[in-house]
Scaffold this motif. Structure first.
Motif, PDB file in Angstrom:
ATOM      1  N   LEU A   5      49.251  27.319  20.715  1.00 51.84           N
ATOM      2  CA  LEU A   5      49.689  26.242  19.744  1.00 51.84           C
ATOM      3  C   LEU A   5      50.778  26.650  18.740  1.00 51.84           C
ATOM      4  CD1 LEU A   5      46.341  23.975  19.519  1.00 51.84           C
ATOM      5  CD2 LEU A   5      48.493  23.603  20.664  1.00 51.84           C
ATOM      6  N   PRO A   6      50.404  27.768  18.029  1.00 53.64           N
ATOM      7  CA  PRO A   6      51.478  28.292  17.173  1.00 53.64           C
ATOM      8  C   PRO A   6      52.818  28.331  17.717  1.00 53.64           C
ATOM      9  CG  PRO A   6      49.259  29.436  16.810  1.00 53.64           C
ATOM     10  CD  PRO A   6      49.339  28.689  18.015  1.00 53.64           C
ATOM     11  N   ALA A   7      52.995  28.819  18.793  1.00 52.68           N
ATOM     12  CA  ALA A   7      54.070  28.734  19.322  1.00 52.68           C
ATOM     13  C   ALA A   7      54.861  27.490  19.819  1.00 52.68           C
ATOM     14  CB  ALA A   7      54.260  29.622  20.861  1.00 52.68           C
ATOM     15  N   GLY A   8      54.215  26.492  19.562  1.00 52.78           N
ATOM     16  CA  GLY A   8      54.718  25.225  19.811  1.00 52.78           C
ATOM     17  C   GLY A   8      55.158  24.657  20.971  1.00 52.78           C
ATOM     18  N   PRO A   9      54.294  24.523  21.939  1.00 53.90           N
ATOM     19  CA  PRO A   9      54.138  24.287  23.282  1.00 53.90           C
ATOM     20  C   PRO A   9      54.654  22.713  23.471  1.00 53.90           C
ATOM     21  CG  PRO A   9      51.996  24.078  22.803  1.00 53.90           C
ATOM     22  CD  PRO A   9      52.588  24.747  21.677  1.00 53.90           C
ATOM     23  N   ASP A  10      55.331  22.501  24.406  1.00 53.69           N
ATOM     24  CA  ASP A  10      55.818  21.089  24.752  1.00 53.69           C
ATOM     25  C   ASP A  10      54.529  20.045  24.974  1.00 53.69           C
ATOM     26  OD1 ASP A  10      56.893  18.378  25.624  1.00 53.69           O
ATOM     27  OD2 ASP A  10      58.370  19.516  26.860  1.00 53.69           O
ATOM     28  N   LEU A  11      54.122  19.394  24.272  1.00 56.20           N
ATOM     29  CA  LEU A  11      52.943  18.657  24.745  1.00 56.20           C
ATOM     30  C   LEU A  11      53.140  17.515  25.696  1.00 56.20           C
ATOM     31  CD1 LEU A  11      51.692  18.270  20.937  1.00 56.20           C
ATOM     32  CD2 LEU A  11      50.807  19.939  22.764  1.00 56.20           C
TER      33      LEU A  11
ATOM     34  N   VAL B 262      48.804  14.586  30.401  1.00 54.99           N
ATOM     35  CA  VAL B 262      49.098  15.781  29.582  1.00 54.99           C
ATOM     36  C   VAL B 262      48.083  16.521  29.380  1.00 54.99           C
ATOM     37  CG1 VAL B 262      50.841  14.207  28.291  1.00 54.99           C
ATOM     38  CG2 VAL B 262      48.560  14.022  27.608  1.00 54.99           C
ATOM     39  N   GLY B 263      47.995  17.571  28.701  1.00 54.74           N
ATOM     40  CA  GLY B 263      46.946  18.567  28.565  1.00 54.74           C
ATOM     41  C   GLY B 263      45.636  18.070  28.300  1.00 54.74           C
ATOM     42  N   LEU B 264      45.771  16.980  27.377  1.00 59.87           N
ATOM     43  CA  LEU B 264      44.384  16.212  26.843  1.00 59.87           C
ATOM     44  C   LEU B 264      43.519  15.376  28.279  1.00 59.87           C
ATOM     45  CD1 LEU B 264      42.712  15.265  24.338  1.00 59.87           C
ATOM     46  CD2 LEU B 264      44.146  13.142  24.254  1.00 59.87           C
TER      47      LEU B 264
ATOM     48  N   ARG C  93      44.543  19.530  15.542  1.00 61.91           N
ATOM     49  CA  ARG C  93      45.749  20.248  15.508  1.00 61.91           C
ATOM     50  C   ARG C  93      47.059  19.775  16.206  1.00 61.91           C
ATOM     51  NH1 ARG C  93      44.487  26.428  16.739  1.00 61.91           N
ATOM     52  NH2 ARG C  93      46.541  26.425  15.783  1.00 61.91           N
ATOM     53  N   THR C  94      47.223  18.913  16.971  1.00 63.03           N
ATOM     54  CA  THR C  94      48.593  18.623  17.588  1.00 63.03           C
ATOM     55  C   THR C  94      48.622  16.908  17.447  1.00 63.03           C
ATOM     56  OG1 THR C  94      47.894  17.829  19.765  1.00 63.03           O
ATOM     57  CG2 THR C  94      47.971  20.374  19.221  1.00 63.03           C
ATOM     58  N   ASP C  95      49.684  16.449  17.779  1.00 67.77           N
ATOM     59  CA  ASP C  95      50.023  14.978  17.861  1.00 67.77           C
ATOM     60  C   ASP C  95      50.226  14.664  19.365  1.00 67.77           C
ATOM     61  OD1 ASP C  95      52.444  16.272  18.635  1.00 67.77           O
ATOM     62  OD2 ASP C  95      53.683  15.175  16.914  1.00 67.77           O
ATOM     63  N   ILE C  96      49.584  15.231  20.240  1.00 71.50           N
ATOM     64  CA  ILE C  96      49.454  14.856  21.552  1.00 71.50           C
ATOM     65  C   ILE C  96      49.240  13.493  21.863  1.00 71.50           C
ATOM     66  CG2 ILE C  96      47.093  15.180  22.261  1.00 71.50           C
ATOM     67  CD1 ILE C  96      48.251  16.987  24.841  1.00 71.50           C
ATOM     68  N   ASN C  97      49.740  12.741  22.760  1.00 70.96           N
ATOM     69  CA  ASN C  97      49.935  11.367  23.159  1.00 70.96           C
ATOM     70  C   ASN C  97      48.379  10.776  23.667  1.00 70.96           C
ATOM     71  OD1 ASN C  97      49.942   8.720  23.708  1.00 70.96           O
ATOM     72  ND2 ASN C  97      51.806   8.871  25.032  1.00 70.96           N
ATOM     73  N   VAL C  98      47.718  10.277  22.599  1.00 68.31           N
ATOM     74  CA  VAL C  98      45.922  10.158  23.056  1.00 68.31           C
ATOM     75  C   VAL C  98      46.131   8.888  24.282  1.00 68.31           C
ATOM     76  CG1 VAL C  98      45.484   8.708  21.277  1.00 68.31           C
ATOM     77  CG2 VAL C  98      43.793   9.985  22.034  1.00 68.31           C
ATOM     78  N   ASN C  99      47.102   8.243  24.298  1.00 70.60           N
ATOM     79  CA  ASN C  99      47.131   7.034  24.811  1.00 70.60           C
ATOM     80  C   ASN C  99      48.133   7.181  26.434  1.00 70.60           C
ATOM     81  OD1 ASN C  99      45.217   5.194  23.573  1.00 70.60           O
ATOM     82  ND2 ASN C  99      46.899   5.264  22.138  1.00 70.60           N
ATOM     83  N   HIS C 100      48.372   8.537  26.862  1.00 67.36           N
ATOM     84  CA  HIS C 100      49.259   8.811  27.757  1.00 67.36           C
ATOM     85  C   HIS C 100      48.678   8.316  29.086  1.00 67.36           C
ATOM     86  CE1 HIS C 100      51.880  10.623  30.659  1.00 67.36           C
ATOM     87  NE2 HIS C 100      50.983  11.258  31.170  1.00 67.36           N
TER      88      HIS C 100
END
Length: 202
Positions: A92-98, A107-109, A127-134
């Motif tokens: 996560l600190p390396a900034g993966p493409d979510l 997505v990963g979620l 910790r991220t802004d991953i799209n919860v409604n993808h």
């Protein structure tokens, strides 16, 4: 010396978790993102085999953390699929493409919710802004996956509560027009249905 002779020691060292050999193999002119026949780079191999020191070092050396193999795996998605919280916290600190997708279009979620990986879900949502409604290729959001593809138990209830607390839409339907509430009721998941109703599900 052929390209194979240069690249193979790097991939072998990453797969075996041999950090000194990995460092030696990454000599000038060697492509840190070179892959094997499965499309797996050194950092993907190290991630799959939980060689965290190798993963950390490869990140420091500029390895492409977003590069995906032939079945769409990369370090971030591996952590989500396999419930590897330690790997996730390295990546996560390396900034993966979510927005990178699994082979099923999630997505990963998405797989984390399906498989009941509570700690991974908590990390992702906090910790991220991953799209919860993808929506994935079969028309399911992470919330729908958490309902349809699991047992409705306590872990899934906690995941659904987290999703709803972090903006999951309780009324987004599947491709057949069924709502999360309808699907929960069909499966007899009363606790989940109650959570959905409290969040505004109809």
């Amino acid at each position: 010396m052929t390209d194979a002779n240069i690249i193979n020691p790097l991939l072998h060292a990453a797969e075996q978790g041999a950090l000194p050999a990995l460092k030696q193999a990454l000599s000038p002119g060697v492509n840190i993102n070179a892959t094997n026949q499965m499309g797996r780079s050194a950092i993907i191999l190290a991630s799959l085999h939980q060689h965290y020191d190798c993963v950390a070092w490869l990140i420091e050396q500029g390895a492409d953390i977003n590069q995906q193999d032939n079945i769409c795996l990369n370090p971030f998605l591996i952590s989500c699929l396999t419930n590897d919280v330690q790997l996730l916290r390295l990546v996560l600190p390396a900034g993966p493409d979510l927005t990178r997708l699994t082979r099923f279009g999630g997505v990963g979620l998405t797989p984390a919710c399906e498989k009941g990986h509570l700690e991974v879900v908590r990390e992702l949502l906090s910790r991220t802004d991953i799209n919860v409604n993808h929506t994935n290729f079969v028309g399911w959001t992470p919330l729908l996956e958490a309902i349809v593809l699991n047992d409705g138990g306590e872990r899934q209830q906690q995941i659904i509560a987290l999703l709803l607390d972090h903006g999951a839409d309780p009324n987004m339907t599947d491709k057949y027009g069924k709502t999360p509430l309808t699907l929960a009721k069909e499966r007899g998941f009363r606790e989940i249905a109650a959570r959905l109703i409290a969040a505004g599900a109809v």
